[in-house]
Design an enzyme around this catalytic site. Structure first.
Site, PDB file in Angstrom:
ATOM      1  N   GLU A  49       0.804  -1.228   0.000  1.00  0.00           N
ATOM      2  CA  GLU A  49       0.000   0.000   0.000  1.00  0.00           C
ATOM      3  C   GLU A  49       0.838   1.280   0.000  1.00  0.00           C
ATOM      4  OE1 GLU A  49      -3.624   0.660   1.840  1.00  0.00           O
ATOM      5  OE2 GLU A  49      -4.288  -1.417   1.815  1.00  0.00           O
ATOM      6  N   HIS A 272      -2.307  -1.312  10.063  1.00  0.00           N
ATOM      7  CA  HIS A 272      -1.834  -2.685  10.277  1.00  0.00           C
ATOM      8  C   HIS A 272      -0.630  -2.649  11.219  1.00  0.00           C
ATOM      9  CE1 HIS A 272      -3.778  -5.118   6.933  1.00  0.00           C
ATOM     10  NE2 HIS A 272      -4.239  -3.911   6.733  1.00  0.00           N
TER      11      HIS A 272
END
Lengths: 443, 443
Positions: A49, A272
């Site tokens: 990402e 995360h």
């Protein structure tokens, strides 16, 4: 192979949640990530990402001295978001784009535009050749009603194919990334069983991190607790996996995750948690993996083969569900398109009648006429694009299903060979089995 | 490896030109092809442009007894058109879709819809593992003004990457298909130099077929002579390539092509000529490829490496040309889109003025107003789709360029190692070079 000393490799993986202007505190978090990576000096850093190339370039500049080798994998509209930084020279790279990755009209989910893929980098770790993979699979937006499940299963299938087929020349395989799958999810079992990859969280001698190795946790301030239901505390969806070969054993000496916060900082690196695994590579001469080892493992190999057949069969069922879905959607698109065409035809007929009956007054208000025509054209355009899209989806699903069927056939053939050999020759290796590479853990 | 006898393998490749309802005599030609394949009983049959699954199923049924193993590769909207039939069990398959493949709006060229790809099948030939590849690259519609050249170069780049990275475990590599490139075209040189694949037409001991091995010839009644200009007699764009390994040598004993007609039939099998190569695989123990061979080849390896650097540099230049093109196209799309937006805005302002100045008469005829609005929306929609498409093209081109740059770096590093070693130790193998797999011919 002259150097037989063990090699220590520190591997890092993080989904950076780097959507510029949308992800919270994006620049600040990249600064924190850069700072931390610079301090920690991992051997291999696998990021997901990293949607903006500017952020990649920022990290590249920041890490130029400690990680002189890096690669940014490009694909799709926005990019794949995948990046790798390495202390060791990257010899070669290769990118595989998954054939299925959500729907472009589900723009709020955004996965389609990301061009999800798996990137490979080949590098030398001491005397060993390592194939390092970084990937990010399609997100799961709802566990109960996961309409993307067939897509994710096909992605896991293609991931295991890619790793299996490209790693024959590798002494060590390392995979890191956000798989968006729980440890026992179908795709995860498929990946691990087919490739023989081991999960560093399960194999590690020492662990320091979140309960159950979770990487998406309720304690992270960027996480909305509602999204985690029914897993109040969190889930484990990010992984570092590894595998040795006949030339080297791999052990995980320790593993850690971040815990939802960073000391002296108001927020964590990402939504995360970050993973760090310390791997120890033990080179050995191929002779050491002699018949002793193989014999010891034969029973478990048969068991593993049987399990793998079950898993692939389950995956095939899931793909078939996806096939039915895609067929239904394509049918709906076709039907709607035909209705649009019929409407257009009807309108033209109504408009033409007074025109043909010369002089009769046009019954249609001009404005409505145009608006209706535009509507019809819009319907036709949209449905034909959807039809094309669903056709492509169908082809990919059918392709995966075909390959799975073939895979099951090969595995069963092999299993048969093993069982026959065990019946006739319980102490030796089956002579009629000549297909070692179809199931690599056995090699 | 118990069986050291040589293995003979007959490989067939044909671009079937199988566009239902558009290609001439399609059903009749498939019947002829099926008949011939049934009679000839090749070991491996590689077909391209089998666009309809029905035709594949027809052949599958026809060849069920002689070629019990087959696979149809699916991708894109119509399919990849690739099919493989084999006497030998297909153990595993894998498909790689090229990231670039023409433009969807060039519908009359149709390549984009075909989803060009390279398919791989792994099979056992005697005691050897063979990786068999079938592919079809983007067509060349004009040799002088070939706007698809960067796409084809990137396809050739991805093809060599795919073959190189997936064939490390193979004892024998066989590639067949319509490369749409002349023997000395950039992409062809890139493919052969990087992978070490050999051209069966150039290597064969015996040849029977068209002059210069041509596969698209003026004598074929389906070919318009105008399209071949300036190559009046024809061109060679279909190939069967092969490569051995440390476990087996491969020789081409004979090769043949069809010659534009088929005895007792009014027309040929296709607009392309069919290729048949008889390969002889000579298994040997790895020991035979000892230091003698390697030493003998060292000078030529250095030369080959230098040549490869030149070829990749040339390919990178071509990709850069494509990059500039795509950037210009994207810029044009963006500018047109902005103009559409401005026009819409202007129209709304003109319409709004009398509306705001209450009671003033609407100066705009209603019909033109709607038509103009529709036009603006159409422009906006088209240009945004084009913008997205060109962005994806740019990402793929940039990705290939990055990988080429990295590849050149690795090759140069290796070349340096070789040259240094030759200076200091002219009779031995350079100790500091640990990267054999980046350039496989040397292994």
């Amino acid at each position: 192979m002259s150097n037989m000393d063990s090699v220590r490799v520190r591997v890092f993986s993080l989904n950076c949640w780097g959507i510029r202007y949308l992800s919270k505190y994006c620049p600040q978090r990249y600064a924190m990530i850069g700072e931390m990576l610079y301090k920690e000096q991992h051997d291999i850093v696998l990021l997901q990402e990293v949607w903006s190339e500017k952020d990649y370039l920022f990290l590249k500049k920041k890490l130029a001295s400690c990680h002189p080798h890096s690669h940014y994998f490009r694909s799709g509209v926005i990019g794949s978001g995948l990046a790798i930084f390495s202390k060791h020279r990257i010899r070669d790279t290769f990118l595989y784009r998954y054939s299925l990755n959500g729907y472009p009209y589900m723009a709020h989910h955004g996965d389609w535009f990301g061009g999800k893929a798996v990137g490979m980098a080949i590098l030398n770790l001491g005397s060993l050749t390592a194939n390092v993979y970084v990937t990010h699979l399609h997100a799961e937006y709802s566990r109960e009603k996961d309409s993307y499940l067939p897509h994710r299963v096909v992605q896991a299938w293609e991931l295991q194919q890619f790793i299996r087929h490209t790693s024959a020349g590798a002494d060590v395989v390392i995979v890191g990334g956000d798989l968006n799958m729980h440890p026992q999810d179908l795709g995860n079992r498929l990946l691990r069983a087919y490739t023989g990859l081991q999960d560093s969280y399960l194999e590690t001698a020492k662990f320091d991190g979140c309960e159950n190795g979770m990487t998406l946790i309720a304690d992270n301030p960027f996480i909305s607790k509602k999204e985690l239901v029914p897993f109040e505390k969190g889930i484990r969806i990010d992984y570092i996996l590894f595998k040795g070969s006949s030339k080297a054993d791999v052990h995980c000496d320790s593993m850690s995750t971040t815990k939802g916060s960073v000391p002296n900082h108001p927020f964590p690196y990402s939504d995360h948690e970050a993973l760090t695994a310390e791997l120890r590579l033990e080179p050995h001469t191929p002779a050491e993996t002699g018949s002793d080892r193989k014999l010891k493992n034969k029973d478990s190999t048969t068991g593993k083969l049987a399990e793998l057949v079950d898993i692939v069969t389950e995956a095939r069922t899931e793909v078939k569900v996806g096939l039915h879905c895609a067929e239904r959607m394509r049918y709906t698109a076709a039907r709607t398109g035909v209705m649009g065409l019929a409407l257009l035809f009807l309108e033209l007929v109504i408009a033409a009648v007074p025109y043909l009956a010369l002089g009769a007054e046009q019954p249609f208000p001009r404005t409505s006429f145009y608006l209706l025509a535009v509507l019809c054209f819009a319907i036709l355009l949209t449905t034909s694009m959807l039809y094309i899209f669903y056709t492509m989806e169908l082809k990919s699903l059918q392709g995966a299903e075909d390959q799975m069927r073939l895979g099951i056939g090969s595995l069963q053939e092999k299993l048969k060979g093993f069982c026959l050999a065990q019946l006739h020759n319980p102490s030796g290796r089956p002579p009629e089995v000549q297909e070692p590479s179809a199931f690599e853990p056995e090699e």
